[in-house]
Write an enzyme that holds these catalytic residues in place. Structure first.
Site, PDB file in Angstrom:
ATOM      1  N   TYR A   1      -8.342 -18.433   6.193  1.00  0.00           N
ATOM      2  CA  TYR A   1      -9.263 -18.217   7.319  1.00  0.00           C
ATOM      3  C   TYR A   1     -10.589 -18.954   7.092  1.00  0.00           C
ATOM      4  O   TYR A   1     -11.195 -19.464   8.035  1.00  0.00           O
ATOM      5  CB  TYR A   1      -9.499 -16.720   7.580  1.00  0.00           C
ATOM      6  CG  TYR A   1      -8.330 -16.061   8.295  1.00  0.00           C
ATOM      7  CD1 TYR A   1      -8.207 -16.109   9.676  1.00  0.00           C
ATOM      8  CD2 TYR A   1      -7.338 -15.410   7.578  1.00  0.00           C
ATOM      9  CE1 TYR A   1      -7.131 -15.518  10.332  1.00  0.00           C
ATOM     10  CE2 TYR A   1      -6.257 -14.814   8.218  1.00  0.00           C
ATOM     11  CZ  TYR A   1      -6.160 -14.869   9.592  1.00  0.00           C
ATOM     12  OH  TYR A   1      -5.087 -14.301  10.242  1.00  0.00           O
TER      13      TYR A   1
ATOM     14  N   ARG B   1     -10.096 -22.408   8.209  1.00  0.00           N
ATOM     15  CA  ARG B   1     -10.108 -22.502   9.685  1.00  0.00           C
ATOM     16  C   ARG B   1     -11.558 -22.437  10.188  1.00  0.00           C
ATOM     17  O   ARG B   1     -11.945 -23.134  11.107  1.00  0.00           O
ATOM     18  CB  ARG B   1      -9.332 -21.337  10.330  1.00  0.00           C
ATOM     19  CG  ARG B   1      -7.890 -21.199   9.914  1.00  0.00           C
ATOM     20  CD  ARG B   1      -6.980 -22.256  10.512  1.00  0.00           C
ATOM     21  NE  ARG B   1      -7.003 -23.542   9.819  1.00  0.00           N
ATOM     22  CZ  ARG B   1      -6.481 -23.779   8.611  1.00  0.00           C
ATOM     23  NH1 ARG B   1      -5.912 -22.823   7.913  1.00  0.00           N
ATOM     24  NH2 ARG B   1      -6.532 -24.984   8.070  1.00  0.00           N
TER      25      ARG B   1
ATOM     26  N   GLN C   1      -7.990 -14.264  24.096  1.00  0.00           N
ATOM     27  CA  GLN C   1      -7.215 -13.870  22.912  1.00  0.00           C
ATOM     28  C   GLN C   1      -7.592 -14.765  21.737  1.00  0.00           C
ATOM     29  O   GLN C   1      -7.116 -14.579  20.633  1.00  0.00           O
ATOM     30  CB  GLN C   1      -5.717 -14.013  23.198  1.00  0.00           C
ATOM     31  CG  GLN C   1      -5.234 -13.128  24.323  1.00  0.00           C
ATOM     32  CD  GLN C   1      -3.867 -13.565  24.824  1.00  0.00           C
ATOM     33  OE1 GLN C   1      -2.848 -13.177  24.298  1.00  0.00           O
ATOM     34  NE2 GLN C   1      -3.856 -14.402  25.854  1.00  0.00           N
TER      35      GLN C   1
ATOM     36  N   HIS D   1      -8.965 -10.281  20.431  1.00  0.00           N
ATOM     37  CA  HIS D   1      -8.357 -10.385  19.095  1.00  0.00           C
ATOM     38  C   HIS D   1      -9.389 -10.688  18.014  1.00  0.00           C
ATOM     39  O   HIS D   1      -9.037 -11.210  16.965  1.00  0.00           O
ATOM     40  CB  HIS D   1      -7.247 -11.452  19.104  1.00  0.00           C
ATOM     41  CG  HIS D   1      -6.054 -11.046  19.922  1.00  0.00           C
ATOM     42  ND1 HIS D   1      -5.056 -11.918  20.312  1.00  0.00           N
ATOM     43  CD2 HIS D   1      -5.690  -9.834  20.439  1.00  0.00           C
ATOM     44  CE1 HIS D   1      -4.147 -11.262  21.014  1.00  0.00           C
ATOM     45  NE2 HIS D   1      -4.511 -10.004  21.109  1.00  0.00           N
TER      46      HIS D   1
ATOM     47  N   ASN E   1      -1.019 -23.607  33.255  1.00  0.00           N
ATOM     48  CA  ASN E   1      -0.234 -23.836  32.040  1.00  0.00           C
ATOM     49  C   ASN E   1       0.673 -25.033  32.297  1.00  0.00           C
ATOM     50  O   ASN E   1       1.223 -25.146  33.389  1.00  0.00           O
ATOM     51  CB  ASN E   1       0.623 -22.577  31.748  1.00  0.00           C
ATOM     52  CG  ASN E   1       1.108 -22.510  30.318  1.00  0.00           C
ATOM     53  OD1 ASN E   1       1.684 -23.461  29.816  1.00  0.00           O
ATOM     54  ND2 ASN E   1       0.865 -21.385  29.664  1.00  0.00           N
TER      55      ASN E   1
ATOM     56  N   ALA F   1      -5.146 -27.291  30.963  1.00  0.00           N
ATOM     57  CA  ALA F   1      -6.349 -26.649  31.512  1.00  0.00           C
ATOM     58  C   ALA F   1      -7.518 -27.622  31.610  1.00  0.00           C
ATOM     59  O   ALA F   1      -8.302 -27.571  32.558  1.00  0.00           O
ATOM     60  CB  ALA F   1      -6.722 -25.448  30.649  1.00  0.00           C
TER      61      ALA F   1
HETATM   62  P1  OAD Z   1       0.748 -19.278  22.304  1.00  0.00           P
HETATM   63  O1  OAD Z   1       0.674 -20.294  21.212  1.00  0.00           O
HETATM   64  O2  OAD Z   1       1.805 -18.225  22.199  1.00  0.00           O
HETATM   65  O3  OAD Z   1       0.933 -19.997  23.708  1.00  0.00           O
HETATM   66  C1  OAD Z   1       0.098 -21.051  24.091  1.00  0.00           C
HETATM   67  C2  OAD Z   1       0.329 -21.338  25.571  1.00  0.00           C
HETATM   68  O4  OAD Z   1      -0.568 -22.362  25.937  1.00  0.00           O
HETATM   69  C3  OAD Z   1       1.736 -21.824  25.896  1.00  0.00           C
HETATM   70  O5  OAD Z   1       2.227 -21.156  27.062  1.00  0.00           O
HETATM   71  C4  OAD Z   1       1.540 -23.316  26.202  1.00  0.00           C
HETATM   72  O6  OAD Z   1       2.443 -23.812  27.175  1.00  0.00           O
HETATM   73  C5  OAD Z   1       0.131 -23.316  26.745  1.00  0.00           C
HETATM   74  N1  OAD Z   1      -0.604 -24.596  26.615  1.00  0.00           N
HETATM   75  C6  OAD Z   1      -0.460 -25.568  25.690  1.00  0.00           C
HETATM   76  N2  OAD Z   1      -1.347 -26.564  25.898  1.00  0.00           N
HETATM   77  C7  OAD Z   1      -2.070 -26.212  26.993  1.00  0.00           C
HETATM   78  C8  OAD Z   1      -3.140 -26.814  27.715  1.00  0.00           C
HETATM   79  N3  OAD Z   1      -3.661 -27.997  27.356  1.00  0.00           N
HETATM   80  N4  OAD Z   1      -3.613 -26.151  28.802  1.00  0.00           N
HETATM   81  C9  OAD Z   1      -3.125 -24.963  29.169  1.00  0.00           C
HETATM   82  N5  OAD Z   1      -2.111 -24.353  28.526  1.00  0.00           N
HETATM   83  C10 OAD Z   1      -1.596 -24.948  27.453  1.00  0.00           C
HETATM   84  O7  OAD Z   1      -0.700 -18.637  22.406  1.00  0.00           O
HETATM   85  P2  OAD Z   1      -1.194 -17.297  23.086  1.00  0.00           P
HETATM   86  O8  OAD Z   1      -0.426 -16.969  24.319  1.00  0.00           O
HETATM   87  O9  OAD Z   1      -2.660 -17.393  23.187  1.00  0.00           O
HETATM   88  O10 OAD Z   1      -2.360 -13.025  18.433  1.00  0.00           O
HETATM   89  O11 OAD Z   1      -0.839 -16.242  21.965  1.00  0.00           O
HETATM   90  C11 OAD Z   1      -1.234 -14.912  22.147  1.00  0.00           C
HETATM   91  C12 OAD Z   1      -1.406 -14.245  20.819  1.00  0.00           C
HETATM   92  O12 OAD Z   1      -0.234 -14.425  20.035  1.00  0.00           O
HETATM   93  C13 OAD Z   1      -2.490 -14.869  19.953  1.00  0.00           C
HETATM   94  O13 OAD Z   1      -3.794 -14.420  20.258  1.00  0.00           O
HETATM   95  C14 OAD Z   1      -2.096 -14.432  18.577  1.00  0.00           C
HETATM   96  C15 OAD Z   1      -0.607 -14.731  18.673  1.00  0.00           C
HETATM   97  O14 OAD Z   1       0.193 -13.986  17.907  1.00  0.00           O
HETATM   98  C16 OAD Z   1      -2.763 -12.562  17.244  1.00  0.00           C
HETATM   99  O15 OAD Z   1      -2.952 -13.299  16.284  1.00  0.00           O
HETATM  100  C17 OAD Z   1      -2.992 -11.094  17.224  1.00  0.00           C
END
Ligand code: OAD
Length: 244
Positions: A66, A69, A100, A118, A212, A230
């Site tokens: 971390y 990061r 998130q 988160h 998305n 986005a």
């Molecule tokens: P994900 O990595 O699961 O999903 C990312 C999403 O962003 C996907 O649907 C992609 O298609 C989309 N994407 C990629 N590039 C993009 C762009 N340029 N513009 C718009 N969309 C784009 O990430 P999250 O849904 O944020 O939790 O994940 C949710 C949670 O799952 C995270 O906060 C984390 C993870 O486990 C914890 O760590 C508690």
């Protein structure tokens, strides 16, 4: 990428007083932060890096990962998507950004009202007492010790199996119900309870626009589907809504 936006969506945005915006890793992808599905954990698993059990097993590995990061974030800037959301707010519209993400890029872009579901990489807390800590930056130990009780420190992020900050979640749910228009941007809508917020909005009669490049489990329910990155879709949406 939508060439033309629905007139209905543009009118709703133009007349909205309160917009709630759920964001996920996808909004930061164009800033160079990998999404969770796109390599965020690197060679490790979420079990190793994002669970209490993983931390107890190897606190140094988790703390150092971390910390790296956090160092990387110093070079990372908000992209056109974050900036468009901040501009939306500057139009006098009430915007509640519910993120998130743990990267702080919405705040850096200028969004004033950001709910972090988160947690944040920029904060650190006591592993034992859960209180926020400061003054640990120059500690020689890894992980550093809590200045108050001597327990290890950990990042103030939500790990798998942990509950979300209750106030943040309650505020996010209230905003999802009370807004005039809800955006679900850059999230795979697979991790709950955050993934339930677009449905919460719909159930309250609020239209939901999804931004998305890919389909998600929510796409079929979305009132408007804006397919594309986005960082491209959001500036174009603003320009179409309020032509110069
Ligand atoms: P994900 O990595 O699961 O999903 C990312 C999403 O962003 C996907 O649907 C992609 O298609 C989309 N994407 C990629 N590039 C993009 C762009 N340029 N513009 C718009 N969309 C784009 O990430 P999250 O849904 O944020 O939790 O994940 C949710 C949670 O799952 C995270 O906060 C984390 C993870 O486990 C914890 O760590 C508690």
């Amino acid at each position: 990428m939508p060439r033309v936006f629905s007139q209905e969506l543009l009118e709703r945005l133009r007349s909205a007083k309160h917009v709630a915006i759920l964001t996920g890793a996808g909004i930061s992808a164009e800033s160079g932060v990998p999404t969770f599905q796109g390599g965020f954990w690197g060679k490790y698993s979420p079990e190793e890096l994002a669970t209490v059990e993983g931390y107890i097993k190897d606190p140094k590995l988790v703390w150092d990962w971390y910390a790296e990061r956090r160092r990387e974030l110093r070079q990372i800037k908000p992209n056109a998507g974050h900036l468009a959301l901040a501009r939306l707010e500057q139009r006098g519209l009430r915007c509640t950004v519910i993120t998130q993400n743990i990267d702080g890029l919405h705040q850096l872009a200028g969004s004033a009202r950001v709910i972090e579901l988160h947690g944040s990489l920029h904060r650190v807390k006591c592993f034992s007492e859960n209180t926020l800590a400061s003054g640990w930056e120059n500690a020689a130990e890894s992980p550093p010790r809590c200045p108050d009780c001597g327990a290890w420190l950990r990042p103030d992020v939500v790990w798998y199996g942990e509950t979300l900050p209750p106030l943040a979640l309650a505020e996010a749910m209230a905003a999802s119900r009370a807004c005039d228009l809800f955006f679900s941007i850059g999230t795979a809508t697979q991790v709950y309870p955050a993934a339930s917020l677009p449905q919460t909005a719909l159930a309250a009669g609020v239209p939901v626009a999804e931004v998305n490049p890919d389909y998600t489990p929510f796409t079929a329910y979305a009132t408007y589907v804006l397919r594309g990155p986005a960082g491209q879709v959001l500036p174009r949406l603003l320009a179409a809504t309020w032509p110069a």
